[in-house]
Enzyme design. Structure first.
Site, PDB file in Angstrom:
ATOM      1  N   HIS A  37     -22.954  37.632  15.398  1.00  0.00           N
ATOM      2  CA  HIS A  37     -23.386  39.021  15.178  1.00  0.00           C
ATOM      3  C   HIS A  37     -23.488  39.765  16.513  1.00  0.00           C
ATOM      4  O   HIS A  37     -23.109  40.929  16.614  1.00  0.00           O
ATOM      5  CB  HIS A  37     -24.775  39.065  14.525  1.00  0.00           C
ATOM      6  CG  HIS A  37     -24.847  38.519  13.140  1.00  0.00           C
ATOM      7  ND1 HIS A  37     -25.471  37.335  12.835  1.00  0.00           N
ATOM      8  CD2 HIS A  37     -24.375  38.999  11.967  1.00  0.00           C
ATOM      9  CE1 HIS A  37     -25.399  37.115  11.543  1.00  0.00           C
ATOM     10  NE2 HIS A  37     -24.732  38.100  10.986  1.00  0.00           N
ATOM     11  N   GLY A 147     -16.991  41.002  10.645  1.00  0.00           N
ATOM     12  CA  GLY A 147     -16.499  39.747  11.206  1.00  0.00           C
ATOM     13  C   GLY A 147     -15.273  39.224  10.456  1.00  0.00           C
ATOM     14  O   GLY A 147     -15.219  39.263   9.228  1.00  0.00           O
ATOM     15  N   LYS A 149     -14.650  36.223  10.198  1.00  0.00           N
ATOM     16  CA  LYS A 149     -15.081  35.008   9.498  1.00  0.00           C
ATOM     17  C   LYS A 149     -15.142  35.253   7.986  1.00  0.00           C
ATOM     18  O   LYS A 149     -14.763  34.398   7.199  1.00  0.00           O
ATOM     19  CB  LYS A 149     -16.453  34.594  10.034  1.00  0.00           C
ATOM     20  CG  LYS A 149     -17.250  33.735   9.101  1.00  0.00           C
ATOM     21  CD  LYS A 149     -17.474  32.387   9.670  1.00  0.00           C
ATOM     22  CE  LYS A 149     -18.227  31.473   8.746  1.00  0.00           C
ATOM     23  NZ  LYS A 149     -19.053  32.119   7.768  1.00  0.00           N
ATOM     24  N   ARG A 187     -25.957  30.725   7.516  1.00  0.00           N
ATOM     25  CA  ARG A 187     -26.236  29.589   6.621  1.00  0.00           C
ATOM     26  C   ARG A 187     -26.147  28.247   7.344  1.00  0.00           C
ATOM     27  O   ARG A 187     -26.560  27.233   6.787  1.00  0.00           O
ATOM     28  CB  ARG A 187     -25.302  29.622   5.403  1.00  0.00           C
ATOM     29  CG  ARG A 187     -25.635  30.769   4.454  1.00  0.00           C
ATOM     30  CD  ARG A 187     -24.902  30.672   3.126  1.00  0.00           C
ATOM     31  NE  ARG A 187     -25.451  31.600   2.151  1.00  0.00           N
ATOM     32  CZ  ARG A 187     -24.943  32.814   1.869  1.00  0.00           C
ATOM     33  NH1 ARG A 187     -23.879  33.239   2.507  1.00  0.00           N
ATOM     34  NH2 ARG A 187     -25.522  33.584   0.958  1.00  0.00           N
TER      35      ARG A 187
END
Ligand code: PAF
Length: 280
Positions: A37, A147, A149, A187
């Site tokens: 982040h 992102g 990801k 997570r």
């Protein structure tokens, strides 16, 4: 860094910045901020004069049996990290501010949001597009950073922005990995050291597949089979999906188109769901 929790406060700030000719760069987050982040915030600082980060654990993108209640939360830590990474404003709405009890309007994207993640998380993207559309109307950014990801989320948001003519440029921030290759994710906080060790198999598999492509393998079926095989080496990793797709449409490809193909996957690692991907 200033914090704001009302819509009117944030909109007043946005209008003032725009009237003064300043560019607003926005990073939406659900908090539990990690280096990934922070890299998105640092990227935002290179794209805009006013950097806004939102922190909101969005209830409507969690399914009924998902981890909304347990999702990691650390507001004080997050604010310190935002400040350090160069954010000027943090928007921290309460749940009732964005989703009061009588809330009834949703935004759905119905093509890019159909396959892959949506198969096992059918309401996820509706929750994401709805909250992102609301945040865009509140923060009024010129650019917003998402992102890589979460590749399907990125593609869905890009499609929503194009379809609904939001005047926002969407910029992808590269996936940040730990030194051992594990993609950073809020997570990951759920993982025990042993599980974390098992999770390293994900990036190993992606790297192996990238090498196969570099050596000339183009057949998606072969690459998907090999990824599944590599992941299954560790019995704690249970494959949810593996696919070679077009990164904009998420349509499956039969052959890799170098520079325009994404190997994307999701696995269960015991009770934790992890996703990762590699551009091929
Ligand atoms: O990627 C996330 O953290 C969330 O899905 C987002 C974009 C902040 C929307 O809640």
């Amino acid at each position: 860094m200033q914090t704001h929790d009302t819509v009117s406060d944030m909109q007043t700030l946005a209008r003032g910045a725009r009237a003064g000719g300043r560019t607003i760069a926005f990073v939406p987050t659900m908090g539990a901020l990690h280096e990934g982040h922070l890299n998105l915030i640092r990227l935002a600082a290179t794209k805009g004069d006013v950097v806004v980060v939102s922190i909101f654990v969005n209830p409507i993108q969690f399914g009924p049996n998902e981890d909304f209640d347990h999702y990691p939360r650390d507001l004080d830590g997050d604010l310190a990290k935002c400040r350090e990474a160069g954010a000027h404003h943090a928007f921290l709405p309460a749940r009732a501010t964005l989703f009061p009890d009588d809330y009834s309007t949703y935004v759905t994207e119905e093509a890019v949001a159909e396959p892959l993640e949506a198969v096992s998380r059918p309401t996820f993207f509706r929750g994401v597009t709805t909250v992102v559309a609301k945040l865009f109307n509140i923060v009024q950014p010129h650019v917003a950073i998402f992102g890589q990801k979460d590749a399907q989320q990125l593609a869905v948001v890009r499609k929503m922005v194009a379809d609904l003519h939001f005047p926002v440029e969407i910029i992808a921030g590269e996936t940040t990995r730990d030194a051992d290759g594990l993609a950073l994710s809020s997570r990951n906080a759920y993982l025990t050291p042993g599980q974390r060790e098992a999770a390293l198999g994900i990036n190993r598999a992606l790297e192996q597949i990238k090498s196969m492509v570099a050596l000339g393998e183009r057949r998606a079926e072969r690459l998907v089979a090999e990824t599944t095989h590599l992941l299954s080496d560790d019995r704690r990793l249970r494959v949810i999906y593996v696919a070679v797709v077009n990164p904009a449409t998420m349509h499956k490809q039969t052959d890799v188109e170098p520079g325009n193909s994404l190997l994307t996957l999701a696995v269960w690692l015991d009770q934790t769901r992890l996703i990762d991907n590699a551009l091929l």
